[in-house]
Design a protein around this motif. Structure first.
Motif, mmCIF file in Angstrom:
data_model
loop_
_atom_site.group_PDB
_atom_site.id
_atom_site.type_symbol
_atom_site.label_atom_id
_atom_site.label_comp_id
_atom_site.label_asym_id
_atom_site.label_seq_id
_atom_site.Cartn_x
_atom_site.Cartn_y
_atom_site.Cartn_z
ATOM 1 N N PRO A 66 0.798 -1.232 0.000
ATOM 2 C CA PRO A 66 0.000 0.000 0.000
ATOM 3 C C PRO A 66 0.824 1.272 0.000
ATOM 4 N N ARG A 67 2.009 1.263 0.654
ATOM 5 C CA ARG A 67 2.842 2.455 0.660
ATOM 6 C C ARG A 67 3.400 2.736 -0.730
ATOM 7 N N VAL A 68 3.716 1.674 -1.460
ATOM 8 C CA VAL A 68 4.220 1.842 -2.827
ATOM 9 C C VAL A 68 3.135 2.458 -3.701
ATOM 10 N N ILE A 69 1.933 1.894 -3.641
ATOM 11 C CA ILE A 69 0.824 2.377 -4.474
ATOM 12 C C ILE A 69 0.466 3.814 -4.129
ATOM 13 N N PHE A 70 0.343 4.083 -2.827
ATOM 14 C CA PHE A 70 -0.048 5.431 -2.408
ATOM 15 C C PHE A 70 1.036 6.453 -2.716
ATOM 16 N N SER A 71 2.289 6.131 -2.414
ATOM 17 C CA SER A 71 3.380 7.077 -2.643
ATOM 18 C C SER A 71 3.503 7.431 -4.118
ATOM 19 N N LYS A 72 3.370 6.421 -4.965
ATOM 20 C CA LYS A 72 3.424 6.676 -6.413
ATOM 21 C C LYS A 72 2.238 7.536 -6.844
ATOM 22 N N ALA A 73 1.047 7.234 -6.307
ATOM 23 C CA ALA A 73 -0.144 8.004 -6.665
ATOM 24 C C ALA A 73 0.005 9.466 -6.248
ATOM 25 N N GLU A 74 0.524 9.694 -5.033
ATOM 26 C CA GLU A 74 0.680 11.070 -4.567
ATOM 27 C C GLU A 74 1.728 11.805 -5.403
ATOM 28 N N TRP A 75 2.784 11.105 -5.772
ATOM 29 C CA TRP A 75 3.794 11.704 -6.650
ATOM 30 C C TRP A 75 3.192 12.056 -8.002
ATOM 31 N N ASP A 76 2.407 11.132 -8.563
ATOM 32 C CA ASP A 76 1.762 11.376 -9.858
ATOM 33 C C ASP A 76 0.789 12.553 -9.775
ATOM 34 N N MET A 77 0.104 12.669 -8.637
ATOM 35 C CA MET A 77 -0.805 13.801 -8.441
ATOM 36 C C MET A 77 -0.039 15.123 -8.439
ATOM 37 N N GLY A 78 1.083 15.142 -7.736
ATOM 38 C CA GLY A 78 1.892 16.351 -7.689
ATOM 39 C C GLY A 78 2.405 16.742 -9.064
ATOM 40 N N SER A 79 2.811 15.747 -9.823
ATOM 41 C CA SER A 79 3.286 16.004 -11.188
ATOM 42 C C SER A 79 2.157 16.538 -12.056
ATOM 43 N N TYR A 128 1.465 20.156 -11.273
ATOM 44 C CA TYR A 128 2.524 21.011 -11.792
ATOM 45 C C TYR A 128 2.310 21.321 -13.273
ATOM 46 N N PHE A 129 1.851 20.315 -14.001
ATOM 47 C CA PHE A 129 1.656 20.498 -15.442
ATOM 48 C C PHE A 129 0.213 20.887 -15.786
ATOM 49 N N GLY A 130 -0.588 21.201 -14.761
ATOM 50 C CA GLY A 130 -1.949 21.665 -14.989
ATOM 51 C C GLY A 130 -2.897 20.591 -15.475
ATOM 52 N N LYS A 131 -2.632 19.342 -15.087
ATOM 53 C CA LYS A 131 -3.487 18.230 -15.523
ATOM 54 C C LYS A 131 -4.395 17.774 -14.385
ATOM 55 N N ASP A 132 -5.391 16.979 -14.750
ATOM 56 C CA ASP A 132 -6.365 16.480 -13.786
ATOM 57 C C ASP A 132 -5.730 15.415 -12.885
ATOM 58 N N THR A 133 -5.968 15.527 -11.575
ATOM 59 C CA THR A 133 -5.420 14.549 -10.636
ATOM 60 C C THR A 133 -6.388 13.405 -10.349
ATOM 61 N N ALA A 134 -7.635 13.550 -10.816
ATOM 62 C CA ALA A 134 -8.672 12.561 -10.502
ATOM 63 C C ALA A 134 -8.320 11.124 -10.884
ATOM 64 N N PRO A 135 -7.642 10.897 -12.016
ATOM 65 C CA PRO A 135 -7.340 9.503 -12.385
ATOM 66 C C PRO A 135 -6.533 8.742 -11.332
ATOM 67 N N TYR A 136 -5.817 9.466 -10.478
ATOM 68 C CA TYR A 136 -4.975 8.798 -9.485
ATOM 69 C C TYR A 136 -5.713 8.516 -8.174
ATOM 70 N N CYS A 137 -6.941 9.039 -8.060
ATOM 71 C CA CYS A 137 -7.711 8.808 -6.836
ATOM 72 C C CYS A 137 -8.040 7.324 -6.644
ATOM 73 N N LYS A 138 -8.228 6.630 -7.750
ATOM 74 C CA LYS A 138 -8.539 5.196 -7.649
ATOM 75 C C LYS A 138 -7.349 4.419 -7.086
ATOM 76 N N ASP A 139 -6.154 4.902 -7.351
ATOM 77 C CA ASP A 139 -4.958 4.255 -6.795
ATOM 78 C C ASP A 139 -4.876 4.482 -5.284
ATOM 79 N N VAL A 140 -5.283 5.670 -4.857
ATOM 80 C CA VAL A 140 -5.311 5.959 -3.414
ATOM 81 C C VAL A 140 -6.342 5.066 -2.728
ATOM 82 N N GLU A 141 -7.481 4.879 -3.373
ATOM 83 C CA GLU A 141 -8.509 3.980 -2.833
ATOM 84 C C GLU A 141 -7.988 2.554 -2.711
#
Length: 206
Positions: free
Chosen positions: A145-158, A161-174
C-alpha cells in the motif's frame, strides 16, 4: 555433551538479551519521535544501527526522520545536512537490503524534499529519478500500500505542476487504503506509515 549444552544455552540467552535490547531501543526511539524530539530519535536510531549493522531498519528510520523534518525547512545549510544524512543512511540500508521497495520509496522522498525546497534547481533531474524509483518499487511490490499510495501522490503532484487532472490517481489511493487494511509483515518495526495520509488525500479527491 554437557559443555555443548551449556554453550548453546549461553548463546541462546545472549541472542535473546540482544533482541530485547534492540526492541527496547527501537521502542524508545519511536517514543522520542512521537514526542517530536527529532534529533534525539535520530541519534538513538543511529546508535541502534551501529549495533545492528546487518539490519536495514534503523538506517531506514534515521533517513526517514531527517527527510520528514526537511519538508518546509527554509535554511539551506540545515536542510542540506539533514538530507545528506538521510541519503547516507538510506544508501547503507540499500546495501544491506537491495531491491527493497520501502527503501526505494524513502529514496524518492529525499528527492521530493529537494524538489519542494527548490523545484527550479532540482525538479528536472530528481523528477526523472523518482519516476524510475516508483516504477521499480511497483514492479517489486505491486500490492504494497505504501508503494501504491506514494506513487499516486507523486503522480498527483506532477499532474498539478503540469496543470493536468489529478482525478485519475484517486482510484490508486482507494486501492492503497484497501490494502492498508490487510497488509502485514512478520518483521518487527517494519514500516507501517501512510494510511492516515492516504485518507487525507482521498478526502481531497472527493
Amino acid at each position: 555433551m554437557k559443555k555443548l549444552f551449556v554453550l548453546l544455552m549461553c548463546l541462546g540467552t545472549t541472542a535473546i538479551f540482544a533482541q530485547d535490547r534492540y526492541s527496547k531501543g527501537m521502542d524508545k526511539a519511536f517514543e522520542l519521535w512521537k514526542e517530536q524530539k527529532f534529533v534525539d530519535a535520530s541519534n538513538l536510531f543511529e546508535r541502534i544501527a551501529t549495533a545492528e549493522p546487518d539490519n536495514w531498519l534503523p538506517y531506514y528510520y534515521v533517513s526517514q526522520i531527517n527527510t520528514v523534518i526537511s519538508f518546509g525547512e527554509k535554511d539551506e545549510e540545515k536542510l542540506s545536512k539533514q538530507l545528506a544524512k538521510a541519503k547516507e543512511f538510506i544508501d547503507v540500508a540499500n546495501a544491506i537490503s537491495p531491491n527493497n521497495p520501502e527503501i526505494l520509496i524513502q529514496e524518492a522522498l529525499i528527492n521530493t524534499a529537494w524538489i519542494a525546497f527548490d523545484g527550479a534547481t532540482y525538479g528536472m533531474t530528481m523528477s526523472m529519478k523518482n519516476t524510475q524509483l516508483y516504477q521499480k518499487a511497483m514492479e517489486l511490490a505491486p500490492n504494497n500500500p505504501r508503494v501504491i499510495f506514494s506513487k499516486a501522490e507523486w503522480d498527483m503532484g506532477s499532474a498539478r505542476y503540469f496543470g493536468k487532472d489529478t482525478a485519475p490517481y484517486c482510484k490508486d489511493v482507494e486501492k492503497a487504503l484497501e490494502l492498508f487494511a490487510t497488509f502485514k509483515s512478520d518483521t518487527p518495526f517494519y514500516p507501517s506509515w501512510g494510511k492516515e495520509r492516504a485518507e487525507q488525500v482521498l478526502a481531497s479527491c472527493k
